[in-house]
Design a protein around this motif. Structure first.
Motif, PDB file in Angstrom:
ATOM      1  N   LEU A 107      -8.157   2.546   8.561  1.00 31.89           N
ATOM      2  CA  LEU A 107      -9.354   3.195   9.083  1.00 31.89           C
ATOM      3  C   LEU A 107      -9.355   4.690   8.770  1.00 31.89           C
ATOM      4  CD1 LEU A 107      -9.624   1.398  12.544  1.00 31.89           C
ATOM      5  CD2 LEU A 107     -11.171   1.127  10.593  1.00 31.89           C
ATOM      6  N   SER A 108      -8.201   5.331   8.916  1.00 30.37           N
ATOM      7  CA  SER A 108      -8.111   6.760   8.621  1.00 30.37           C
ATOM      8  C   SER A 108      -8.414   7.040   7.160  1.00 30.37           C
ATOM      9  CB  SER A 108      -6.717   7.286   8.981  1.00 30.37           C
ATOM     10  OG  SER A 108      -6.484   7.200  10.369  1.00 30.37           O
ATOM     11  N   LEU A 109      -7.891   6.184   6.284  1.00 33.28           N
ATOM     12  CA  LEU A 109      -8.091   6.381   4.862  1.00 33.28           C
ATOM     13  C   LEU A 109      -9.540   6.129   4.460  1.00 33.28           C
ATOM     14  CD1 LEU A 109      -6.524   6.962   2.208  1.00 33.28           C
ATOM     15  CD2 LEU A 109      -6.298   4.491   1.921  1.00 33.28           C
ATOM     16  N   GLY A 110     -10.095   5.000   4.905  1.00 32.72           N
ATOM     17  CA  GLY A 110     -11.447   4.639   4.497  1.00 32.72           C
ATOM     18  C   GLY A 110     -12.519   5.532   5.091  1.00 32.72           C
ATOM     19  N   ARG A 111     -12.333   5.929   6.355  1.00 31.77           N
ATOM     20  CA  ARG A 111     -13.374   6.692   7.051  1.00 31.77           C
ATOM     21  C   ARG A 111     -13.106   8.196   7.096  1.00 31.77           C
ATOM     22  NH1 ARG A 111     -16.949   4.284  10.229  1.00 31.77           N
ATOM     23  NH2 ARG A 111     -17.906   6.327   9.886  1.00 31.77           N
ATOM     24  N   ASN A 112     -12.131   8.672   6.330  1.00 33.38           N
ATOM     25  CA  ASN A 112     -11.865  10.115   6.220  1.00 33.38           C
ATOM     26  C   ASN A 112     -11.589  10.778   7.566  1.00 33.38           C
ATOM     27  OD1 ASN A 112     -12.254  10.423   3.324  1.00 33.38           O
ATOM     28  ND2 ASN A 112     -14.406   9.980   3.734  1.00 33.38           N
ATOM     29  N   ILE A 113     -10.884  10.073   8.428  1.00 36.11           N
ATOM     30  CA  ILE A 113     -10.621  10.599   9.770  1.00 36.11           C
ATOM     31  C   ILE A 113      -9.736  11.836   9.725  1.00 36.11           C
ATOM     32  CG2 ILE A 113      -9.462  10.086  11.961  1.00 36.11           C
ATOM     33  CD1 ILE A 113     -10.499   7.195  11.655  1.00 36.11           C
TER      34      ILE A 113
ATOM     35  N   TYR B  80     -18.426  10.916   3.306  1.00 36.96           N
ATOM     36  CA  TYR B  80     -18.800   9.507   3.315  1.00 36.96           C
ATOM     37  C   TYR B  80     -17.623   8.693   2.779  1.00 36.96           C
ATOM     38  CZ  TYR B  80     -23.695  10.986   3.851  1.00 36.96           C
ATOM     39  OH  TYR B  80     -24.865  11.543   4.300  1.00 36.96           O
ATOM     40  N   GLY B  81     -17.309   7.632   3.458  1.00 34.10           N
ATOM     41  CA  GLY B  81     -16.160   6.824   3.058  1.00 34.10           C
ATOM     42  C   GLY B  81     -16.499   5.352   2.934  1.00 34.10           C
ATOM     43  N   ALA B  82     -15.565   4.514   3.320  1.00 36.16           N
ATOM     44  CA  ALA B  82     -15.738   3.067   3.208  1.00 36.16           C
ATOM     45  C   ALA B  82     -15.221   2.400   4.467  1.00 36.16           C
ATOM     46  CB  ALA B  82     -14.986   2.532   1.991  1.00 36.16           C
ATOM     47  N   GLY B  83     -16.028   1.484   5.016  1.00 34.11           N
ATOM     48  CA  GLY B  83     -15.604   0.745   6.199  1.00 34.11           C
ATOM     49  C   GLY B  83     -14.872  -0.536   5.829  1.00 34.11           C
ATOM     50  N   LEU B  84     -14.517  -1.289   6.850  1.00 36.09           N
ATOM     51  CA  LEU B  84     -13.836  -2.568   6.644  1.00 36.09           C
ATOM     52  C   LEU B  84     -14.805  -3.744   6.663  1.00 36.09           C
ATOM     53  CD1 LEU B  84     -10.629  -2.038   8.820  1.00 36.09           C
ATOM     54  CD2 LEU B  84     -10.797  -2.061   6.329  1.00 36.09           C
ATOM     55  N   ALA B  85     -15.907  -3.619   7.371  1.00 35.26           N
ATOM     56  CA  ALA B  85     -16.870  -4.717   7.441  1.00 35.26           C
ATOM     57  C   ALA B  85     -17.404  -5.022   6.050  1.00 35.26           C
ATOM     58  CB  ALA B  85     -18.011  -4.365   8.381  1.00 35.26           C
ATOM     59  N   GLY B  86     -17.282  -6.280   5.644  1.00 33.89           N
ATOM     60  CA  GLY B  86     -17.765  -6.697   4.333  1.00 33.89           C
ATOM     61  C   GLY B  86     -16.817  -6.414   3.192  1.00 33.89           C
ATOM     62  N   ALA B  87     -15.709  -5.695   3.455  1.00 29.77           N
ATOM     63  CA  ALA B  87     -14.745  -5.387   2.399  1.00 29.77           C
ATOM     64  C   ALA B  87     -13.834  -6.584   2.140  1.00 29.77           C
ATOM     65  CB  ALA B  87     -13.907  -4.171   2.794  1.00 29.77           C
ATOM     66  N   THR B  88     -13.263  -6.617   0.958  1.00 32.03           N
ATOM     67  CA  THR B  88     -12.230  -7.605   0.642  1.00 32.03           C
ATOM     68  C   THR B  88     -10.879  -6.923   0.767  1.00 32.03           C
ATOM     69  OG1 THR B  88     -13.669  -8.822  -0.869  1.00 32.03           O
ATOM     70  CG2 THR B  88     -11.303  -9.163  -1.114  1.00 32.03           C
ATOM     71  N   VAL B  89     -10.046  -7.447   1.664  1.00 39.50           N
ATOM     72  CA  VAL B  89      -8.726  -6.873   1.923  1.00 39.50           C
ATOM     73  C   VAL B  89      -7.666  -7.848   1.440  1.00 39.50           C
ATOM     74  CG1 VAL B  89      -7.131  -6.019   3.674  1.00 39.50           C
ATOM     75  CG2 VAL B  89      -9.593  -5.620   3.937  1.00 39.50           C
ATOM     76  N   GLY B  90      -6.811  -7.390   0.564  1.00 38.17           N
ATOM     77  CA  GLY B  90      -5.718  -8.218   0.074  1.00 38.17           C
ATOM     78  C   GLY B  90      -4.405  -7.818   0.702  1.00 38.17           C
ATOM     79  N   VAL B  91      -3.709  -8.781   1.306  1.00 31.85           N
ATOM     80  CA  VAL B  91      -2.410  -8.533   1.934  1.00 31.85           C
ATOM     81  C   VAL B  91      -1.337  -9.162   1.059  1.00 31.85           C
ATOM     82  CG1 VAL B  91      -1.002  -8.832   4.004  1.00 31.85           C
ATOM     83  CG2 VAL B  91      -3.493  -8.560   4.215  1.00 31.85           C
ATOM     84  N   ILE B  92      -0.479  -8.338   0.494  1.00 39.03           N
ATOM     85  CA  ILE B  92       0.604  -8.817  -0.363  1.00 39.03           C
ATOM     86  C   ILE B  92       1.855  -8.964   0.486  1.00 39.03           C
ATOM     87  CG2 ILE B  92       1.996  -8.370  -2.409  1.00 39.03           C
ATOM     88  CD1 ILE B  92      -0.265  -6.715  -3.517  1.00 39.03           C
TER      89      ILE B  92
END
Length: 349
Positions: free
Chosen positions: A120-126, A146-158
């Motif tokens: 959240l900090s990274l995407g929303r420039n907190i 302006y940043g990027a939220g998580l809603a609708g994003a594709t998150v890959g967990v390795i």
């Protein structure tokens, strides 16, 4: 003459400050020597203090190899107050007749929580927003950050072990698409995946994901799993989050990709320079990543830094040390040494 011969109690060394509860538990059964300072002891200092020790309470700052074990002939158990143990030579410990224990489960939830915070900090420039107000004051809304939220994003967990699954569980409420890759995932786990998680190949995950989260251990095979080649195969604008081990990524390659605009941001709680067992590790973080204007969010390895969790981690490691010294199989053992000859010979048992 060793400590046990002098006092009747085995000596245990703790390389970092410990909670009062940990000290009280260990001092019931042993002579305890604790580093009281936040600055870790050097490798040489620890080795010197452990020459007559039967137990070692180890932390992330420590590196244990065959040379260290040879210099500490009375050592019977290393209780590591951590989950990942890439800084300790397991085979050397086994060959030396020394138990190695870890704390396999207590770090999972706090690490997963911090990961969400980093995303959240990274995407929303907190962090950038906080810094802007503190440095420049606040004069009302502006069309910036302006940043990027998580809603609708594709998150890959390795990596989809305990930590990877805990991260995915917490992301489920953010209405994002979840991809998971794990080369050793069991069929039983595969059949019980939550509906919002899709198993993917490594290649599919890195090419489709808007956020890539690392949740796997550091091994010879996973070192620099994120490198210049794999980064080039990622989507332009990808954000990478690393709460696991620093050397899973090539930090210089990350910096290069940020400079080119291919990677939009990097967040990490761990860094290559702290993977002590790697002789060719960098001595610090690439300065391009720590520049004030860099799109990065860093925390100082606080993944398990919840007070009560850290207390329980220490107590778990301490109990494992005491079990081993009492001749019991300790909880969290990652090896089972059969060579106890040197301990019988030295009278450490």
């Amino acid at each position: 003459m060793n400590e046990q011969a002098l006092t009747g109690k085995p000596k245990i060394v703790a390389t970092n400050p410990v909670f009062p509860e940990t000290r009280a538990l260990l001092e019931q059964h042993a002579t305890l020597e604790v580093n009281p300072a936040l600055e870790p002891w050097s490798h040489e200092e620890i080795r010197s203090r452990c020459r007559d020790a039967a137990g070692l309470l180890a932390f992330m700052t420590d590196s244990i190899d065959a040379e260290f074990l040879l210099a500490c002939p009375n050592l019977r158990v290393i209780g590591a107050a951590l989950k990942g143990f890439d800084n300790i030579d397991v085979q050397a410990a086994t060959d030396a007749g020394v138990w190695l224990t870890i704390v396999p489960d207590l770090l999972t939830v706090p690490t997963a929580e911090l990961t969400i915070g980093l995303m959240l900090s990274l995407g929303r420039n907190i962090v950038a927003g906080d810094r802007s107000i503190k440095q420049n004051g606040f004069h009302g809304w502006r069309a910036e950050l302006y940043g990027a939220g998580l809603a609708g994003a594709t998150v890959g967990v390795i990596g989809f072990g305990l930590v990877g699954r805990a991260i995915a569980q917490r992301l489920a409420g953010f209405e994002c698409r979840l991809l998971a890759y794990d080369q050793s995932i069991s069929r039983e786990l595969e059949e019980t995946l939550p509906p919002q998680v899709t198993l993917a190949s490594f290649q599919d995950l890195i090419t489709r994901s808007d956020y890539i989260v690392l949740a796997l251990p550091l091994t010879a095979e996973t070192r620099h799993i994120i490198n210049s080649k794999t980064i080039e195969e990622m989507k332009a604008g990808v954000r990478i989050v690393n709460p696991a081990r620093g050397s899973l990524v090539d930090e210089a390659a990350i910096a290069d990709a940020i400079d080119r605009g291919h990677v939009s941001g990097y967040a990490a709680d761990v860094f290559e320079c702290e993977d002590w067992a790697l002789k060719d590790r960098p001595t610090g973080i690439d300065p391009r990543l720590t520049n004030a204007s860099a799109p990065t969010v860093f925390t100082p390895h606080i993944g398990s830094g919840v007070t009560e969790i850290r207390r329980q981690i220490e107590l778990s490691a301490a109990r494992s040390i005491l079990d081993a010294l009492a001749g019991r199989v300790p909880f969290g053992a990652v090896n089972h040494p059969v060579n106890q000859f040197r301990h019988a010979q030295s009278g450490a048992r």
